[in-house]
Design a protein around this motif. Structure first.
Motif, PDB file in Angstrom:
ATOM      1  N   PRO A 106      -5.768-155.999   2.333  1.00 26.09           N
ATOM      2  CA  PRO A 106      -4.853-157.123   2.473  1.00 26.09           C
ATOM      3  C   PRO A 106      -3.663-157.123   1.518  1.00 26.09           C
ATOM      4  CG  PRO A 106      -6.893-157.799   1.424  1.00 26.09           C
ATOM      5  CD  PRO A 106      -7.071-156.371   1.782  1.00 26.09           C
TER       6      PRO A 106
ATOM      7  N   LEU B 184       3.724-154.823   6.219  1.00 26.00           N
ATOM      8  CA  LEU B 184       2.580-155.447   5.552  1.00 26.00           C
ATOM      9  C   LEU B 184       2.068-154.633   4.365  1.00 26.00           C
ATOM     10  CD1 LEU B 184       0.206-156.972   8.226  1.00 26.00           C
ATOM     11  CD2 LEU B 184       1.480-158.141   6.434  1.00 26.00           C
TER      12      LEU B 184
ATOM     13  N   GLY C 183      -1.751-152.504   7.250  1.00 26.57           N
ATOM     14  CA  GLY C 183      -2.258-153.624   6.454  1.00 26.57           C
ATOM     15  C   GLY C 183      -3.643-154.008   6.948  1.00 26.57           C
TER      16      GLY C 183
ATOM     17  N   PHE D  85      -6.447-156.661  14.899  1.00 28.13           N
ATOM     18  CA  PHE D  85      -5.057-156.986  15.208  1.00 28.13           C
ATOM     19  C   PHE D  85      -4.093-155.945  14.640  1.00 28.13           C
ATOM     20  CE2 PHE D  85      -7.180-161.224  14.967  1.00 28.13           C
ATOM     21  CZ  PHE D  85      -7.235-161.420  16.330  1.00 28.13           C
TER      22      PHE D  85
ATOM     23  N   TYR E 180      -4.754-165.271  12.733  1.00 30.69           N
ATOM     24  CA  TYR E 180      -3.793-164.285  12.260  1.00 30.69           C
ATOM     25  C   TYR E 180      -2.459-164.564  12.950  1.00 30.69           C
ATOM     26  CZ  TYR E 180      -7.576-161.219  10.472  1.00 30.69           C
ATOM     27  OH  TYR E 180      -8.634-160.688   9.791  1.00 30.69           O
TER      28      TYR E 180
ATOM     29  N   SER F 139       5.103-165.715   6.755  1.00 28.71           N
ATOM     30  CA  SER F 139       4.245-164.560   7.006  1.00 28.71           C
ATOM     31  C   SER F 139       4.349-163.595   5.818  1.00 28.71           C
ATOM     32  CB  SER F 139       4.709-163.880   8.292  1.00 28.71           C
ATOM     33  OG  SER F 139       3.898-162.772   8.560  1.00 28.71           O
ATOM     34  N   PRO F 140       3.291-162.898   5.422  1.00 29.52           N
ATOM     35  CA  PRO F 140       1.957-162.935   6.004  1.00 29.52           C
ATOM     36  C   PRO F 140       1.123-164.102   5.478  1.00 29.52           C
ATOM     37  CG  PRO F 140       1.997-161.315   4.246  1.00 29.52           C
ATOM     38  CD  PRO F 140       3.379-161.896   4.334  1.00 29.52           C
TER      39      PRO F 140
ATOM     40  N   LEU G 185      -2.540-166.611   6.670  1.00 31.03           N
ATOM     41  CA  LEU G 185      -3.639-166.867   7.597  1.00 31.03           C
ATOM     42  C   LEU G 185      -3.953-168.348   7.600  1.00 31.03           C
ATOM     43  CD1 LEU G 185      -6.169-164.131   6.504  1.00 31.03           C
ATOM     44  CD2 LEU G 185      -5.110-164.247   8.751  1.00 31.03           C
TER      45      LEU G 185
HETATM   46  N1  SAH Z   1      -4.700-155.477  10.573  1.00 28.11           N
HETATM   47  C1  SAH Z   1      -4.374-156.627   9.752  1.00 28.11           C
HETATM   48  C2  SAH Z   1      -3.751-157.734  10.541  1.00 28.11           C
HETATM   49  C3  SAH Z   1      -2.435-157.368  11.126  1.00 28.11           C
HETATM   50  S1  SAH Z   1      -1.690-158.712  11.978  1.00 28.11           S
HETATM   51  C4  SAH Z   1      -5.638-157.109   9.050  1.00 28.11           C
HETATM   52  O1  SAH Z   1      -6.726-156.615   9.338  1.00 28.11           O
HETATM   53  O2  SAH Z   1      -5.528-157.978   8.197  1.00 28.11           O
HETATM   54  C5  SAH Z   1      -0.661-159.412  10.752  1.00 28.11           C
HETATM   55  C6  SAH Z   1      -1.218-160.706  10.242  1.00 28.11           C
HETATM   56  O3  SAH Z   1      -2.252-160.477   9.331  1.00 28.11           O
HETATM   57  C7  SAH Z   1      -0.232-161.551   9.475  1.00 28.11           C
HETATM   58  O4  SAH Z   1       0.601-162.279  10.333  1.00 28.11           O
HETATM   59  C8  SAH Z   1      -1.148-162.455   8.695  1.00 28.11           C
HETATM   60  O5  SAH Z   1      -1.643-163.495   9.521  1.00 28.11           O
HETATM   61  C9  SAH Z   1      -2.306-161.532   8.396  1.00 28.11           C
HETATM   62  N2  SAH Z   1      -2.217-160.979   7.044  1.00 28.11           N
HETATM   63  C10 SAH Z   1      -2.105-159.695   6.706  1.00 28.11           C
HETATM   64  N3  SAH Z   1      -2.092-159.553   5.361  1.00 28.11           N
HETATM   65  C11 SAH Z   1      -2.188-160.793   4.845  1.00 28.11           C
HETATM   66  C12 SAH Z   1      -2.248-161.331   3.524  1.00 28.11           C
HETATM   67  N4  SAH Z   1      -2.175-160.554   2.442  1.00 28.11           N
HETATM   68  N5  SAH Z   1      -2.377-162.670   3.387  1.00 28.11           N
HETATM   69  C13 SAH Z   1      -2.467-163.473   4.445  1.00 28.11           C
HETATM   70  N6  SAH Z   1      -2.406-163.017   5.705  1.00 28.11           N
HETATM   71  C14 SAH Z   1      -2.285-161.704   5.917  1.00 28.11           C
END
Ligand code: SAH
Length: 470
Positions: free
Chosen positions: A225, A250, A301, A307, A382, A438-439, A441
């Motif tokens: 993350p 990300l 990311g 996702f 997400y 963004s990013p 959750l």
């Molecule tokens: N594959 C990634 C998700 C990709 S979709 C995973 O497994 O986390 C992108 C979304 O992930 C963002 O819009 C956000 O909702 C979330 N996200 C990714 N990194 C984040 C972080 N450090 N903090 C909060 N939300 C995060």
């Protein structure tokens, strides 16, 4: 160099340990692992040593140490808590020219035991010259994390082909190129993943073809993350081997730093609105680079299969016959949960958790609302900050009480993390007021109430703010 390092062959060799406690047990285990014939001198044995003795794996000489017991021994270890006895063992052994170690006492020892990283047949020994054993142990821990668990298997596999490779490539440089291609490519990964049959087939093919070219492959790697500490060992190792790194928005710069210095870095960013490179182009770029023999690392990311469009990317790779591997990462929901103190499930509040995307499709958010509004569950959204108002309204509209706790966690696990907690009714206002972007959750469910109690992160990193509203 105060000590000369050697690796001693102890198979079937008699070795004497004086002492019957925990320390002696540790030493006995090591000697047994090296195949030594171990005898332990002590009036009494600690339970586990007694057990080894009962199983016939070592011999117990009940009683006090006597110098005659050293006759014919290849190695001696004194591990009693009485220095006088340790000294007797040391002197008697040295008089007979037998290498002796007194545990934690370099002065009485003729050799010292290193900290060991065991990937047999590959063994690494680290010593601080007896001065600062803790330092050697710390270094050992680092090495442990850098060297994959399957490295021993790889060493064994490779040594089985040594003679044939030598015969096939008379030229030393060619031979080196061959081994580099094999040991740093997908073949090595296959061995370490336990696929000996597949690796053997590829090895035979390479030997038959005299193929010393590096093998291209794509590694689809979850970067976690955002906090570099949350990478997996495997991700880090592959990052340090990559020829090309493809990354998107990300992936934090600190993370990218960890890739091999001379690796080419390609930004294929994916801002939701302005795709820097359309997905299909990314897929084909990976194919082309791998066909050129490059080790391509696609850094994503979180987790590539959450996702992350990982499924689509490997579809294209598979269709083109490119070797690939997917390395899981910590998905941002897990990261946010831990760092915001919001357990995703909890015996009293939530028996299940669902991950959904808050992305609009065809102009609206298409989700299974009757399922998502049932009680006793947690929903993590997400890609939902920009649609937060619509989302919260939909939860309420489908029967979830407006007072249901809800949180948004922005930049989870990083120094920029912010956690805002409220309810379905108040969350959209908080997101707007504090300009959450963004990013981030969104977490909906009773578990959010625990955030205050369980959040450890902001207590340590005061740069991460928690704001409570509603
Ligand atoms: N594959 C990634 C998700 C990709 S979709 C995973 O497994 O986390 C992108 C979304 O992930 C963002 O819009 C956000 O909702 C979330 N996200 C990714 N990194 C984040 C972080 N450090 N903090 C909060 N939300 C995060």
């Amino acid at each position: 160099m105060d000590y000369f390092p050697i690796f001693l062959k102890l198979q079937d060799q008699p070795c004497l340990i004086v002492g019957g406690g925990e320390v002696a047990l540790r030493k006995a285990r090591l000697l047994l692992a090296a195949g030594a014939r171990v005898r332990v001198v002590a009036p009494e044995l600690a339970p586990e040593l007694a057990e080894l003795s009962a199983q016939g794996r070592l011999a117990h000489l009940a009683g006090e140490f006597a110098a005659e017991q050293l006759a014919g021994q290849r190695l001696a270890i004194a591990a009693t808590d009485r220095r006088e006895i340790n000294r007797q063992v040391s002197e008697a052994a040295q008089a007979l020219g037998i290498p002796v170690n007194v545990v934690d006492d370099p002065e009485l020892s003729s050799y010292i035991t290193p900290a060991i990283v065991d990937r047999s047949p590959l063994v690494i020994a680290v010593s601080s010259g007896g001065g600062v054993p803790v330092l050697a142990r710390l270094l050992r821990a680092r090495l442990e994390s850098m060297i994959p668990a399957g490295f021993g298997q790889l060493a064994r596999f490779a040594s089985g082909f040594r003679e044939r490779v030598k015969a096939r490539f008379a030229d030393v440089n060619q031979r080196r190129a061959f081994w580099e291609a094999v040991l740093e490519g997908p073949l090595a990964e296959a061995v370490m993943n336990g696929d000996d049959a597949g690796a053997t087939r590829e090895m035979e093919r390479r030997l038959a073809a005299g193929d010393a070219a590096p093998a291209g492959a794509v590694y689809l790697v979850g970067a976690g993350p955002g906090n570099p500490d949350l990478l997996t060992f495997r991700a880090l190792r592959l990052m340090q081997q990559a020829d090309v790194v493809l990354y998107d928005k990300l992936v934090a710069p600190e993370l990218l730093e960890l890739a091999r210095r001379d690796a080419e870095r390609v930004y294929v960013g994916k801002a939701r609105a302005n795709h820097a490179l359309p997905q299909q182009d990314i897929n084909l770029l990976m194919v082309r680079l791998a066909q050129e023999g490059k080790r391509v690392l696609r850094l994503k990311g979180g987790d590539p299969f959450t996702f992350g469009r990982g499924g689509e990317e490997i579809d294209t790779l598979a269709a083109h016959g490119i070797a690939f591997e997917v390395v899981p990462g910590i998905t941002s929901a897990s990261g946010a949960a831990a760092y915001a103190g919001i357990p995703l499930t909890h015996r009293d509040y939530a028996q299940s958790v669902t991950f959904v995307t808050g992305h609009r499709q065809d102009g609206s958010i298409q989700l299974d609302w009757p399922a998502l509004t049932r009680p006793a569950q947690t929903v993590v959204v997400y890609m939902g900050v920009s649609t937060a108002a619509e989302l919260c309204q939909a939860f309420i509209g489908h029967g979830k009480p407006a007072s249901t706790p809800a949180a948004v966690v922005e930049w989870a696990t990083t120094a920029r993390q912010r956690t805002l907690t409220g309810t379905l009714a108040t969350l959209p206002g908080l997101i707007e007021e504090y300009r959450v972007a963004s990013p981030a959750l969104i977490i909906v469910g009773e578990v959010v109430e625990l955030a205050d109690k369980l959040a450890w992160y902001r207590r340590i990193e005061n740069s991460a703010v928690t704001i409570q509203g509603g």
